[in-house]
Design an enzyme around this catalytic site. Structure first.
Site, mmCIF file in Angstrom:
data_model
loop_
_atom_site.group_PDB
_atom_site.id
_atom_site.type_symbol
_atom_site.label_atom_id
_atom_site.label_comp_id
_atom_site.label_asym_id
_atom_site.label_seq_id
_atom_site.Cartn_x
_atom_site.Cartn_y
_atom_site.Cartn_z
ATOM 1 N N GLU A 176 -10.520 -2.735 34.330
ATOM 2 C CA GLU A 176 -10.330 -2.733 32.880
ATOM 3 C C GLU A 176 -10.800 -3.992 32.148
ATOM 4 O O GLU A 176 -9.996 -4.761 31.615
ATOM 5 C CB GLU A 176 -8.853 -2.483 32.540
ATOM 6 C CG GLU A 176 -8.343 -1.149 33.035
ATOM 7 C CD GLU A 176 -6.916 -0.844 32.569
ATOM 8 O OE1 GLU A 176 -6.241 -1.758 32.049
ATOM 9 O OE2 GLU A 176 -6.488 0.305 32.719
ATOM 10 N N GLU A 384 -6.470 5.505 37.620
ATOM 11 C CA GLU A 384 -5.069 5.382 37.214
ATOM 12 C C GLU A 384 -4.729 6.497 36.240
ATOM 13 O O GLU A 384 -5.535 6.822 35.352
ATOM 14 C CB GLU A 384 -4.795 4.045 36.491
ATOM 15 C CG GLU A 384 -4.835 2.833 37.371
ATOM 16 C CD GLU A 384 -4.553 1.545 36.601
ATOM 17 O OE1 GLU A 384 -3.908 1.578 35.525
ATOM 18 O OE2 GLU A 384 -5.001 0.497 37.087
HETATM 19 C C1 PNW Z 1 -3.344 -0.447 33.152
HETATM 20 N N1 PNW Z 1 -3.056 0.237 26.793
HETATM 21 O O1 PNW Z 1 -3.286 -1.277 32.041
HETATM 22 C C2 PNW Z 1 -3.417 -1.436 34.290
HETATM 23 O O2 PNW Z 1 -4.588 -1.327 35.042
HETATM 24 C C3 PNW Z 1 -2.208 -1.452 35.159
HETATM 25 O O3 PNW Z 1 -2.151 -2.681 35.820
HETATM 26 C C4 PNW Z 1 -0.977 -1.171 34.326
HETATM 27 O O4 PNW Z 1 0.212 -1.363 35.015
HETATM 28 C C5 PNW Z 1 -1.095 0.272 33.848
HETATM 29 O O5 PNW Z 1 -2.295 0.455 33.114
HETATM 30 C C6 PNW Z 1 0.063 0.718 32.964
HETATM 31 O O6 PNW Z 1 0.125 -0.044 31.806
HETATM 32 C C7 PNW Z 1 -3.229 -0.838 30.764
HETATM 33 O O7 PNW Z 1 -2.476 -0.511 25.988
HETATM 34 C C8 PNW Z 1 -2.522 -1.629 29.873
HETATM 35 O O8 PNW Z 1 -3.550 1.318 26.419
HETATM 36 C C9 PNW Z 1 -2.469 -1.274 28.549
HETATM 37 C C10 PNW Z 1 -3.123 -0.125 28.122
HETATM 38 C C11 PNW Z 1 -3.833 0.670 29.022
HETATM 39 C C12 PNW Z 1 -3.877 0.291 30.342
#
Ligand code: PNW
Length: 480
Positions: A176, A384
């Site tokens: 990401e 994910e």
């Molecule tokens: C992902 N958003 O992060 C990460 O790859 C993981 O480490 C994390 O635990 C998981 O999603 C759940 O949050 C994100 O704001 C963090 O849309 C924020 C967002 C999306 C993905």
């Protein structure tokens, strides 16, 4: 009789026979042992230990203690029946100074054990090289803005490839880039907590694209056998309001809204990274007042898959504008113009949401994956997908999470529709295996199929664990 009539999960019928069912995690979120056995500090160790940065001042210092409990966790994965496990390597656990000249033997031993234990149970390890835990010492020297960081990253990636490629086929370089840059360098709620302007923030993504491409080349050069390399991207994915066959306008509008770079979506869009590293061309950055990248042809060595982290999306409908152009063409005929303007559909009161208040939008799995596949033509790994629920231990000693089962049924059914429509989907990694340290939300948000009691570190499979096990089992049965 329809051969699929007796399936318990009829939506499984579209999934290809070699589909990979797995779960995902990341080093900082599960390992703990933050300063043990020669590990170097990462920017997340620094950031989370500063009071005020994380909900309840929690840290990943201990997390799920997977550093010490990996055997138990991998045995539980075997019980779950998954055939792949996506985890990340902590760069500073392997190379405490970030630089390739000093390697930590305890780190090597730890990741060897994870890989070997996975293989023992026929679980395919999928290694992510960078899930946000940059060595602090490199951040102190300018972080991703310093070209040396990119050199060190590719040296680290090459070492991983050379060392593991006899046993590990799948690698994600970077997790990401969009969230790294946006939450870490712009909004500042993630490490390293910076508040850079738009131009500098986009430059971080650019630097990460360089790091990715350099790593891909370095990894291939030393791999002991054919390895599969990709990365994990996230961003807004839109889906159409209606799919009336009489009109594809909404569908086109959803596609346009997904991939148009605007002031509203530059922080959270796929194309800003993926167009450069997959297509070798710059996303249109002039539309947000920046220069396009002019070195994209260096950024796109061939890769094998695109990883998508998919949580939610946006409904879009089309407004079609028909207008006569102000100028007539040479032959004197009026130039009739018609174009589509995408409109985001507002979510009404009471729209379904997860515990984190993320909207529940399963259609995104269908249309989003089709849009991604149409644009990039690479097999897609869902790296994910999942949700946080307010999970707790019930009086009967179990963790009942019907919301998770319902959510996953909806999302996987829609994924099946994408497959039916021709998108090539190689696997699905549920986020996450265990509950874990959810970045600035700390331990309040529980994304796991396995509940973790952080006081005792006891693992308790939730109802969704047994449900996912059933799905994977039936999938196996329906193939044989
Ligand atoms: C992902 N958003 O992060 C990460 O790859 C993981 O480490 C994390 O635990 C998981 O999603 C759940 O949050 C994100 O704001 C963090 O849309 C924020 C967002 C999306 C993905």
């Amino acid at each position: 009789m329809n051969e699929h009539e007796n399936l318990k999960f009829p939506w499984l019928k579209n999934f290809p026979a070699n589909f990979k069912w797995g779960t995902a995690s990341s080093a900082y979120q599960v390992e703990g042992a933050y300063n043990e056995d020669g590990k170097g500090a990462s920017i997340w160790d620094t950031f989370s230990n500063i009071p005020g940065n994380i909900n309840n001042n929690e840290t990943g210092n201990t997390a799920c203690d997977q550093y010490h409990r990996y055997k138990e966790d991998i045995e539980l994965m075997h019980q779950l029946g998954i055939d792949s496990y996506r985890f990340s390597i902590s760069w500073p656990r392997l190379f405490p100074d970030g630089r390739p000249d000093h390697i930590n033997p305890h780190g090597v031993k730890f990741y060897n054990s994870i890989v070997d234990d996975c293989r023992r149970f026929d679980i395919e390890p999928i290694i992510t090289l960078f899930h946000w835990d940059l060595p602090q010492i490199l951040e102190d020297q300018g972080g991703w803005f310093n070209p040396q960081t990119i050199d060190y990253f590719s040296a680290y990636a090459a070492w991983v490839s050379e060392h593991f490629s006899d046993r590990v086929t799948y690698y994600c370089t970077i997790n990401e880039p969009q969230i790294i840059s946006n939450l870490g360098y712009h909004i500042g709620v993630h490490a390293p907590g910076k508040h850079l302007d738009k131009e500098r923030t986009v430059e971080i993504i650019h630097q990460l694209a360089h790091a990715h491409s350099k790593a891909v080349k370095a990894m291939r050069a030393v791999a002991k056998k054919d390895i599969k390399i990709g990365f994990a991207s996230t961003g807004n994915l839109c889906y159409p309001s209606t799919t009336k066959s009489s009109s594809n306008d909404d569908m086109e509008a959803a596609r346009i809204a997904t991939f148009t770079t605007t002031e509203d979506n530059w922080m959270f869009c796929h194309q800003i990274f993926c167009d450069a590293v997959v297509l070798g061309k710059s996303a249109d950055l002039r539309s947000i007042g920046l220069e396009n990248w002019n070195d994209c042809d260096e950024l796109c060595p061939p890769i094998d898959f695109i990883g998508i982290n998919a949580y939610n999306g946006h409904e879009v409908r089309a407004r079609r504008i028909d207008s006569s152009a102000p100028f007539s063409s040479n032959d004197g005929s009026a130039n009739q113009m018609s174009y589509i303007i995408p409109e985001f559909v507002e979510r009404g009161p009471g729209f379904p949401r997860t515990a984190l208040k993320w909207p529940i939008t399963p259609e995104m799995m269908n249309y989003g994956m089709r849009f991604i596949y149409d644009r990039y033509h690479l097999p897609i790994f869902i790296c994910e997908n999942g949700l946080s629920c307010n999970d707790s231990l019930f009086l009967d000693g179990k963790v009942h999470d019907p919301n998770r089962i319902d959510f996953l049924t909806r999302y996987l059914s829609e994924l099946g529709k994408a497959i039916e429509a021709g998108a090539v989907i190689a696997g699905y990694m549920h986020w996450s295996f265990t509950d874990n340290f959810e970045w600035h939300s700390g331990y309040d948000e529980r994304f796991g199929l396995v509940y973790v009691d952080y006081q005792s570190q006891k693992r308790i499979p939730k109802d969704s664990f047994w449900w996912y096990k059933d799905v994977i089992e039936e999938f196996g049965h329906s193939r044989h």
